[in-house]
Scaffold this active site. Structure first.
Site, PDB file in Angstrom:
ATOM      1  N   LYS A  23      27.099  -5.143  -0.704  1.00  0.00           N
ATOM      2  CA  LYS A  23      28.575  -5.024  -0.803  1.00  0.00           C
ATOM      3  C   LYS A  23      29.136  -4.216   0.359  1.00  0.00           C
ATOM      4  O   LYS A  23      30.306  -3.847   0.355  1.00  0.00           O
ATOM      5  CB  LYS A  23      28.948  -4.347  -2.120  1.00  0.00           C
ATOM      6  CG  LYS A  23      28.435  -5.057  -3.362  1.00  0.00           C
ATOM      7  CD  LYS A  23      28.757  -4.220  -4.596  1.00  0.00           C
ATOM      8  CE  LYS A  23      27.876  -4.616  -5.761  1.00  0.00           C
ATOM      9  NZ  LYS A  23      27.861  -3.588  -6.818  1.00  0.00           N
ATOM     10  N   ARG A  65      11.276   3.794   4.203  1.00  0.00           N
ATOM     11  CA  ARG A  65      10.803   2.784   5.158  1.00  0.00           C
ATOM     12  C   ARG A  65      11.995   1.950   5.574  1.00  0.00           C
ATOM     13  O   ARG A  65      12.763   1.473   4.726  1.00  0.00           O
ATOM     14  CB  ARG A  65       9.716   1.900   4.553  1.00  0.00           C
ATOM     15  CG  ARG A  65       9.359   0.722   5.444  1.00  0.00           C
ATOM     16  CD  ARG A  65       8.171  -0.050   4.971  1.00  0.00           C
ATOM     17  NE  ARG A  65       6.918   0.673   5.195  1.00  0.00           N
ATOM     18  CZ  ARG A  65       5.710   0.133   5.056  1.00  0.00           C
ATOM     19  NH1 ARG A  65       5.584  -1.130   4.695  1.00  0.00           N
ATOM     20  NH2 ARG A  65       4.631   0.859   5.274  1.00  0.00           N
ATOM     21  N   ARG A 123       0.804  -1.216   0.000  1.00  0.00           N
ATOM     22  CA  ARG A 123       0.000   0.000   0.000  1.00  0.00           C
ATOM     23  C   ARG A 123       0.842   1.274   0.000  1.00  0.00           C
ATOM     24  O   ARG A 123       0.622   2.168  -0.824  1.00  0.00           O
ATOM     25  CB  ARG A 123      -0.928   0.028   1.232  1.00  0.00           C
ATOM     26  CG  ARG A 123      -2.189  -0.755   1.091  1.00  0.00           C
ATOM     27  CD  ARG A 123      -2.583  -1.344   2.419  1.00  0.00           C
ATOM     28  NE  ARG A 123      -1.596  -2.341   2.789  1.00  0.00           N
ATOM     29  CZ  ARG A 123      -1.659  -3.624   2.393  1.00  0.00           C
ATOM     30  NH1 ARG A 123      -2.701  -4.040   1.735  1.00  0.00           N
ATOM     31  NH2 ARG A 123      -0.700  -4.477   2.681  1.00  0.00           N
ATOM     32  N   THR A 124       1.785   1.381   0.920  1.00  0.00           N
ATOM     33  CA  THR A 124       2.469   2.662   1.115  1.00  0.00           C
ATOM     34  C   THR A 124       3.318   3.013  -0.100  1.00  0.00           C
ATOM     35  O   THR A 124       3.244   4.140  -0.618  1.00  0.00           O
ATOM     36  CB  THR A 124       3.344   2.599   2.385  1.00  0.00           C
ATOM     37  OG1 THR A 124       2.556   2.064   3.445  1.00  0.00           O
ATOM     38  CG2 THR A 124       3.850   3.973   2.762  1.00  0.00           C
ATOM     39  N   HIS A 166       4.374   5.558  11.773  1.00  0.00           N
ATOM     40  CA  HIS A 166       3.987   5.438  10.366  1.00  0.00           C
ATOM     41  C   HIS A 166       3.015   6.606  10.129  1.00  0.00           C
ATOM     42  O   HIS A 166       1.800   6.439  10.080  1.00  0.00           O
ATOM     43  CB  HIS A 166       3.310   4.087  10.139  1.00  0.00           C
ATOM     44  CG  HIS A 166       3.067   3.712   8.708  1.00  0.00           C
ATOM     45  ND1 HIS A 166       3.221   4.598   7.644  1.00  0.00           N
ATOM     46  CD2 HIS A 166       2.637   2.540   8.148  1.00  0.00           C
ATOM     47  CE1 HIS A 166       2.923   3.975   6.518  1.00  0.00           C
ATOM     48  NE2 HIS A 166       2.574   2.735   6.797  1.00  0.00           N
TER      49      HIS A 166
HETATM   50  N1   CP Z   1      -0.448  -0.258   5.858  1.00  0.00           N
HETATM   51  C1   CP Z   1       0.765  -0.414   5.288  1.00  0.00           C
HETATM   52  O1   CP Z   1       1.740   0.253   5.634  1.00  0.00           O
HETATM   53  O2   CP Z   1       0.779  -1.347   4.292  1.00  0.00           O
HETATM   54  P1   CP Z   1       2.085  -1.771   3.498  1.00  0.00           P
HETATM   55  O3   CP Z   1       3.017  -2.428   4.460  1.00  0.00           O
HETATM   56  O4   CP Z   1       1.599  -2.701   2.422  1.00  0.00           O
HETATM   57  O5   CP Z   1       2.695  -0.514   2.931  1.00  0.00           O
END
Ligand code: CP
Length: 318
Positions: free
Chosen positions: A97, A119, A69-70, A147
């Protein structure tokens, strides 16, 4: 149809170059993002799907953990704002590496990145980039910490459905201990006046959470009649070092949202889940796909919320 309203906080407040978490944001800043996203959604519904806001800008997705999603949503958001988007994934990169996280990011930035969406499994990794890069940095999930765009899209979805956040009772259910979504929801919802309850097995929800101002509960059936919103958080097996409850079946029995449990809640209760959902664990398919569920609305709203975040950060000087 959108029923977005503003809270008491004055809108239009944004001076930040990075979005690292909701803990740092004021209520007014959160409302600014929500209102910007609502405006983008309205324009889209009127047919203005493509905006020129990020024309000439380069957005880089720098993901060191899996995402559906993100990452996809940031890609769509960047494209809808006319930016160029580059996807970096750690597998197959020169990290193998021995290149460091910061050197990797600096090299990506040197190729012309204006906005970096990161992320990482390590809490604070986006903050480290913000200190070391010139580009604007967006936290797309840092370990168990925050998040923020998920928190914002959850809050946006609740506000859209209910017209307000102030005075609502929101239950966050599940693996609170390992959930960055829980932390971002707690900070954001409380700042906008919601009462937040965290609920799950005692091994995943300690009494220590009361320090953040939330109510802690262990009996979901007893909590349900009081809540306006239930946000079902995934059991994060990948972050657990030992088994923190006897079995998945027992977890589902005590904390899974099924039709019987749903019948204990208010008639208009909203069911949210950040995804990915484990059908039959945190939620049964009839509830996930049923009339109380706004799970796919959350996903759709993630696009406009991320467009709003990219737009607001882009307005700030480097
Ligand atoms: N909700 C969420 O962060 O989904 P993903 O891990 O698929 O990005």
């Amino acid at each position: 149809m959108s029923t977005q309203t503003t809270s008491a906080a004055p809108p239009g407040v944004w001076t930040r170059k990075h979005l690292l978490g909701l803990e740092d944001l004021s209520a007014a800043e959160i409302v600014t993002v929500l209102d910007k996203a609502a405006e983008i959604k309205r324009l889209s519904e009127e047919g203005e799907r493509k905006l020129a806001t990020l024309n000439g800008r380069v957005v880089v997705n720098l993901f060191f953990e899996p995402s559906t999603r993100t990452r996809t949503s940031f890609s769509f958001a960047a494209k809808r704002l006319s930016a160029d988007i580059v996807d970096f994934t750690s597998s197959g990169s020169s990290l193998s590496k021995g290149e460091t996280f910061i050197d990797t990011a600096k090299n990506i930035e040197a190729m012309g990145a204006d906005l970096i969406v990161v992320r990482h499994k390590t809490p604070g990794a986006p903050h480290l980039l913000a200190q070391n890069l010139r580009a604007r940095v967006i936290n797309a999930g840092d370990g168990t910490h925050e998040h923020p765009t998920q928190g914002l899209l959850d809050i946006f979805t609740i506000r859209e459905q209910r017209g307000r956040i102030d005075g609502l009772c929101v239950a966050l259910v599940g693996d609170i201990a390992h959930s960055r979504v829980a932390r971002s929801n707690i900070w954001g919802l409380q700042k906008l006046g919601a009462h937040v309850i965290v609920c799950g097995p005692s091994t995943l929800v300690s009494k220590g959470w009361e320090r953040l101002g939330v109510e802690v509960g262990y009996d979901l059936d007893a909590i349900l009649p009081r809540v306006d919103v239930v946000n079902l958080l995934r059991i994060q097996f990948e972050r657990q070092r030992t088994g923190l409850f006897p079995s998945i079946r027992e977890y589902a029995h005590l904390f899974g949202m099924d039709g019987r449990r749903l019948s204990l809640a208010k008639d208009d209760v909203l069911i949210l889940a950040p995804g990915p959902i484990n059908r039959g664990v945190e939620i049964t398919p009839d509830v996930a796909d049923g009339p109380h569920s706004v799970i796919l609305d959350q996903v759709a709203n993630g696009l406009v919320v991320r467009m709003a975040v990219l737009s607001l950060l882009n307005e700030q000087p480097l």
